[in-house]
Enzyme design. Structure first.
Site, PDB file in Angstrom:
ATOM      1  N   ALA A  14       1.095   0.073  -5.000  1.00  0.00           N
ATOM      2  CA  ALA A  14       2.320  -0.298  -5.783  1.00  0.00           C
ATOM      3  C   ALA A  14       1.362  -1.777  -6.287  1.00  0.00           C
ATOM      4  O   ALA A  14       2.202  -2.558  -7.211  1.00  0.00           O
ATOM      5  CB  ALA A  14       3.612  -0.715  -5.560  1.00  0.00           C
ATOM      6  N   GLY A  16      -1.425  -5.886  -6.269  1.00  0.00           N
ATOM      7  CA  GLY A  16      -2.979  -6.244  -5.730  1.00  0.00           C
ATOM      8  C   GLY A  16      -4.017  -5.120  -6.058  1.00  0.00           C
ATOM      9  O   GLY A  16      -3.857  -4.364  -6.889  1.00  0.00           O
ATOM     10  N   ASP A  36       4.185   3.252  -0.803  1.00  0.00           N
ATOM     11  CA  ASP A  36       4.447   1.917  -0.608  1.00  0.00           C
ATOM     12  C   ASP A  36       5.722   1.663  -0.421  1.00  0.00           C
ATOM     13  O   ASP A  36       6.190   2.648  -0.337  1.00  0.00           O
ATOM     14  CB  ASP A  36       3.698   1.399  -1.988  1.00  0.00           C
ATOM     15  CG  ASP A  36       4.025  -0.035  -1.862  1.00  0.00           C
ATOM     16  OD1 ASP A  36       4.713  -0.463  -1.700  1.00  0.00           O
ATOM     17  OD2 ASP A  36       2.775  -0.614  -2.061  1.00  0.00           O
ATOM     18  N   ASP A  45       8.197   3.387   4.575  1.00  0.00           N
ATOM     19  CA  ASP A  45       8.103   1.719   5.882  1.00  0.00           C
ATOM     20  C   ASP A  45       7.448   1.739   6.626  1.00  0.00           C
ATOM     21  O   ASP A  45       7.508   2.222   7.244  1.00  0.00           O
ATOM     22  CB  ASP A  45       9.564   1.534   5.664  1.00  0.00           C
ATOM     23  CG  ASP A  45       9.503   0.545   6.623  1.00  0.00           C
ATOM     24  OD1 ASP A  45       7.999  -0.383   6.454  1.00  0.00           O
ATOM     25  OD2 ASP A  45      10.074  -0.758   6.922  1.00  0.00           O
ATOM     26  N   LEU A  46       5.950   1.050   6.460  1.00  0.00           N
ATOM     27  CA  LEU A  46       4.833   1.370   7.262  1.00  0.00           C
ATOM     28  C   LEU A  46       4.949   0.235   8.347  1.00  0.00           C
ATOM     29  O   LEU A  46       4.513   0.839   9.369  1.00  0.00           O
ATOM     30  CB  LEU A  46       3.463   1.421   7.240  1.00  0.00           C
ATOM     31  CG  LEU A  46       3.143   2.481   5.786  1.00  0.00           C
ATOM     32  CD1 LEU A  46       1.772   1.796   4.911  1.00  0.00           C
ATOM     33  CD2 LEU A  46       3.562   3.671   6.082  1.00  0.00           C
ATOM     34  N   GLY A  75      -0.734  -3.663   3.365  1.00  0.00           N
ATOM     35  CA  GLY A  75      -0.589  -4.282   4.469  1.00  0.00           C
ATOM     36  C   GLY A  75      -0.037  -5.795   4.008  1.00  0.00           C
ATOM     37  O   GLY A  75       0.215  -6.361   3.208  1.00  0.00           O
ATOM     38  N   SER A 118     -10.188  -7.735   6.941  1.00  0.00           N
ATOM     39  CA  SER A 118      -9.981  -8.441   6.012  1.00  0.00           C
ATOM     40  C   SER A 118     -11.278  -9.985   6.540  1.00  0.00           C
ATOM     41  O   SER A 118     -11.513  -9.782   8.309  1.00  0.00           O
ATOM     42  CB  SER A 118      -8.852  -9.606   5.896  1.00  0.00           C
ATOM     43  OG  SER A 118      -9.156 -10.966   6.191  1.00  0.00           O
ATOM     44  N   TYR A 159      -2.082 -12.278  12.441  1.00  0.00           N
ATOM     45  CA  TYR A 159      -3.187 -11.392  11.134  1.00  0.00           C
ATOM     46  C   TYR A 159      -4.178 -10.986  11.453  1.00  0.00           C
ATOM     47  O   TYR A 159      -4.409 -10.046  11.468  1.00  0.00           O
ATOM     48  CB  TYR A 159      -2.830 -12.061  10.005  1.00  0.00           C
ATOM     49  CG  TYR A 159      -3.246 -11.793   8.549  1.00  0.00           C
ATOM     50  CD1 TYR A 159      -3.151 -10.833   8.156  1.00  0.00           C
ATOM     51  CD2 TYR A 159      -4.949 -12.327   8.143  1.00  0.00           C
ATOM     52  CE1 TYR A 159      -3.272 -10.453   6.926  1.00  0.00           C
ATOM     53  CE2 TYR A 159      -5.157 -11.833   7.173  1.00  0.00           C
ATOM     54  CZ  TYR A 159      -4.479 -10.435   6.381  1.00  0.00           C
ATOM     55  OH  TYR A 159      -4.902  -9.739   5.507  1.00  0.00           O
ATOM     56  N   LYS A 163      -5.769  -7.729  12.869  1.00  0.00           N
ATOM     57  CA  LYS A 163      -7.333  -7.171  10.934  1.00  0.00           C
ATOM     58  C   LYS A 163      -8.937  -6.734  12.558  1.00  0.00           C
ATOM     59  O   LYS A 163      -9.338  -5.801  11.788  1.00  0.00           O
ATOM     60  CB  LYS A 163      -7.757  -7.656   9.723  1.00  0.00           C
ATOM     61  CG  LYS A 163      -6.197  -8.423   8.784  1.00  0.00           C
ATOM     62  CD  LYS A 163      -6.223  -6.442   8.281  1.00  0.00           C
ATOM     63  CE  LYS A 163      -5.361  -6.515   7.511  1.00  0.00           C
ATOM     64  NZ  LYS A 163      -5.605  -5.667   6.701  1.00  0.00           N
TER      65      LYS A 163
HETATM   66  P1  NAI Z   1      -0.279  -6.771  -2.282  1.00  0.00           P
HETATM   67  O1  NAI Z   1       0.791  -7.678  -1.119  1.00  0.00           O
HETATM   68  O2  NAI Z   1      -0.689  -6.852  -2.976  1.00  0.00           O
HETATM   69  O3  NAI Z   1      -0.010  -5.543  -1.995  1.00  0.00           O
HETATM   70  C1  NAI Z   1       0.358  -4.711  -0.560  1.00  0.00           C
HETATM   71  C2  NAI Z   1       1.130  -3.595   0.041  1.00  0.00           C
HETATM   72  O4  NAI Z   1       1.317  -3.557   0.364  1.00  0.00           O
HETATM   73  C3  NAI Z   1       2.168  -4.111  -1.337  1.00  0.00           C
HETATM   74  O5  NAI Z   1       2.293  -2.750  -2.338  1.00  0.00           O
HETATM   75  C4  NAI Z   1       3.415  -4.084  -0.235  1.00  0.00           C
HETATM   76  O6  NAI Z   1       5.055  -3.353  -0.643  1.00  0.00           O
HETATM   77  C5  NAI Z   1       2.453  -2.608   0.763  1.00  0.00           C
HETATM   78  N1  NAI Z   1       3.200  -2.836   1.811  1.00  0.00           N
HETATM   79  C6  NAI Z   1       3.610  -4.071   2.687  1.00  0.00           C
HETATM   80  N2  NAI Z   1       4.604  -3.604   3.919  1.00  0.00           N
HETATM   81  C7  NAI Z   1       4.649  -2.363   3.363  1.00  0.00           C
HETATM   82  C8  NAI Z   1       5.121  -1.450   4.706  1.00  0.00           C
HETATM   83  N3  NAI Z   1       5.969  -1.895   5.596  1.00  0.00           N
HETATM   84  N4  NAI Z   1       4.956   0.178   4.235  1.00  0.00           N
HETATM   85  C9  NAI Z   1       5.135   0.170   3.083  1.00  0.00           C
HETATM   86  N5  NAI Z   1       4.034  -0.886   1.554  1.00  0.00           N
HETATM   87  C10 NAI Z   1       3.781  -1.841   2.449  1.00  0.00           C
HETATM   88  O7  NAI Z   1      -1.419  -7.296  -1.088  1.00  0.00           O
HETATM   89  P2  NAI Z   1      -3.544  -7.329  -1.572  1.00  0.00           P
HETATM   90  O8  NAI Z   1      -3.483  -8.762  -1.368  1.00  0.00           O
HETATM   91  O9  NAI Z   1      -3.355  -6.846  -2.510  1.00  0.00           O
HETATM   92  O10 NAI Z   1      -4.108  -6.338  -0.059  1.00  0.00           O
HETATM   93  C11 NAI Z   1      -4.069  -5.596   0.101  1.00  0.00           C
HETATM   94  C12 NAI Z   1      -5.349  -5.418   1.360  1.00  0.00           C
HETATM   95  O11 NAI Z   1      -5.661  -6.652   2.279  1.00  0.00           O
HETATM   96  C13 NAI Z   1      -3.828  -6.257   2.621  1.00  0.00           C
HETATM   97  O12 NAI Z   1      -4.156  -4.867   3.736  1.00  0.00           O
HETATM   98  C14 NAI Z   1      -4.312  -7.336   3.332  1.00  0.00           C
HETATM   99  O13 NAI Z   1      -3.518  -7.453   4.737  1.00  0.00           O
HETATM  100  C15 NAI Z   1      -5.911  -7.530   2.807  1.00  0.00           C
HETATM  101  N6  NAI Z   1      -6.613  -8.599   2.602  1.00  0.00           N
HETATM  102  C16 NAI Z   1      -5.575  -9.508   1.253  1.00  0.00           C
HETATM  103  C17 NAI Z   1      -6.413 -10.342   1.097  1.00  0.00           C
HETATM  104  C18 NAI Z   1      -6.114 -11.150  -0.343  1.00  0.00           C
HETATM  105  O14 NAI Z   1      -6.180 -12.138   0.034  1.00  0.00           O
HETATM  106  N7  NAI Z   1      -5.312 -11.128  -0.806  1.00  0.00           N
HETATM  107  C19 NAI Z   1      -8.403 -10.902   2.181  1.00  0.00           C
HETATM  108  C20 NAI Z   1      -8.410 -10.158   2.977  1.00  0.00           C
HETATM  109  C21 NAI Z   1      -7.242  -8.984   3.506  1.00  0.00           C
END
Ligand code: NAI
Length: 290
Positions: A14, A16, A36, A45-46, A75, A118, A159, A163
């Site tokens: 949903a 990023g 999501d 809810d994961l 994440g 990460s 965190y 990872k």
């Molecule tokens: P984001 O916040 O835009 O997207 C993460 C998605 O995971 C969201 O749609 C959220 O609803 C979903 N999510 C979170 N908790 C959840 C749950 N309990 N059950 C189901 N879905 C859940 O974040 P982004 O930045 O796109 O992150 C994607 C991955 O990349 C993550 O694993 C994050 O840790 C990793 N990451 C992100 C970085 C960054 O700078 N944005 C850097 C390094 C790693």
């Protein structure tokens, strides 16, 4: 490029980077089963065992028992006070789902899995090794207790520990006969700061100063589209010869901070372990011979 018509599960679809990957896959003609908390084909809810079970089962039902690939992007960032939840989503939200999906991935021809790690795995200090070990074994309660005992900056440590654990799990499982030997390629992408809602919430938090002062040699943040392009390569036949590998896309931070740490010649104390692995490798041609 992937050839269209496949079925892919994408968690975190949903927002990023997960959303960017889902869009790229759909643009190449694939069916995406998004997972999501909202706005997804499978809303789950994961952070809970029941949510993970439901998500795993629903995806399998929608995929008809065969998955050409999976991208585990759901994440949580380092939010203070949610250390246990971070480990549940970032570790078990990957390992539980992949374990449940393994037979469906094995049913496809050379399925590809990409897990979001990460670069915090290699640039965060004070991550207790015991907590990582516990997380790999699924003990999120024990790992969180150990992290919270240290006080101070516990959320970034939780965190990073989550990872490191999920990355080591991929390197451990992804090279096993049950995965690599059955045609499934599991690899990790390790982004640095990428402009998504997760990063924005850190920039809006009291930790903004430390996030902003983090050295990024290319002097800009990544975009979800750039990372999605790397994931698409890792889902394509170009990744047939990749297993348990970490691809770091972080603007150079890791190379700057860990210049001399990797690559490193195999230490003598590593030899017995390597010989043991060679001895254990199946000799039936299922996995590459040493
Ligand atoms: P984001 O916040 O835009 O997207 C993460 C998605 O995971 C969201 O749609 C959220 O609803 C979903 N999510 C979170 N908790 C959840 C749950 N309990 N059950 C189901 N879905 C859940 O974040 P982004 O930045 O796109 O992150 C994607 C991955 O990349 C993550 O694993 C994050 O840790 C990793 N990451 C992100 C970085 C960054 O700078 N944005 C850097 C390094 C790693």
């Amino acid at each position: 490029m992937t050839s269209g018509g496949g079925t892919y599960a994408v968690t975190g679809s949903a927002s990023g980077m997960g959303a960017a990957v889902a869009e790229s896959l759909r643009a190449e003609g694939h069916t995406v089963i998004g997972v999501d908390l909202r706005d997804a084909d499978v809303v789950a809810d994961l952070s809970t065992a029941a949510g993970r079970r439901a998500a795993a089962d629903e995806v399998l039902a929608k995929a008809g028992g065969k998955l050409d690939g999976a991208v585990l992007a759901a994440g949580m960032g380092p939010s203070k006070g949610r250390e246990r939840m971070i480990t549940e989503v970032n570790v078990l939200g990957v390992t539980d789902l992949l374990t449940a999906w393994r037979p469906a991935l094995a049913a496809a021809d050379k399925a590809k899995v990409v897990v979001f790690g990460s670069n915090s795995t290699t640039v965060t200090p004070l991550v207790p090794r015991g907590a990582v070990r516990r997380l790999i074994n699924g003990d999120t309660a024990g790992a969180t207790r150990q992290i919270l005992r240290r006080r101070g900056v516990t959320a970034p440590v939780a965190y990073a520990a989550s990872k490191v654990a999920v990355t080591q799990w991929v390197r451990w499982q992804g090279t096993k006969p049950e995965w690599a030997g059955e045609g499934i390629r599991v690899n990790v992408i390790a982004p640095g700061p990428v402009m998504t809602p997760l990063l924005q919430s850190q920039l809006d938090s009291p930790q903004a100063k430390s996030v902003k002062s983090f050295p990024v040699p290319v002097r800009e943040y990544g975009t979800p589209e750039q990372l999605a392009a790397w994931v698409m390569i890792m889902l394509s036949p170009a990744a047939d010869f990749m297993a348990g590998t970490v691809i770091t896309v972080d603007g150079g931070t890791e190379a700057l901070m860990r210049t001399r740490d990797w690559p490193k010649p195999l230490p003598v104390r590593g030899m017995p372990k390597l010989l043991w692995k060679m001895y254990r490798a199946p000799k039936d041609g299922q996995v590459a011979q040493y």
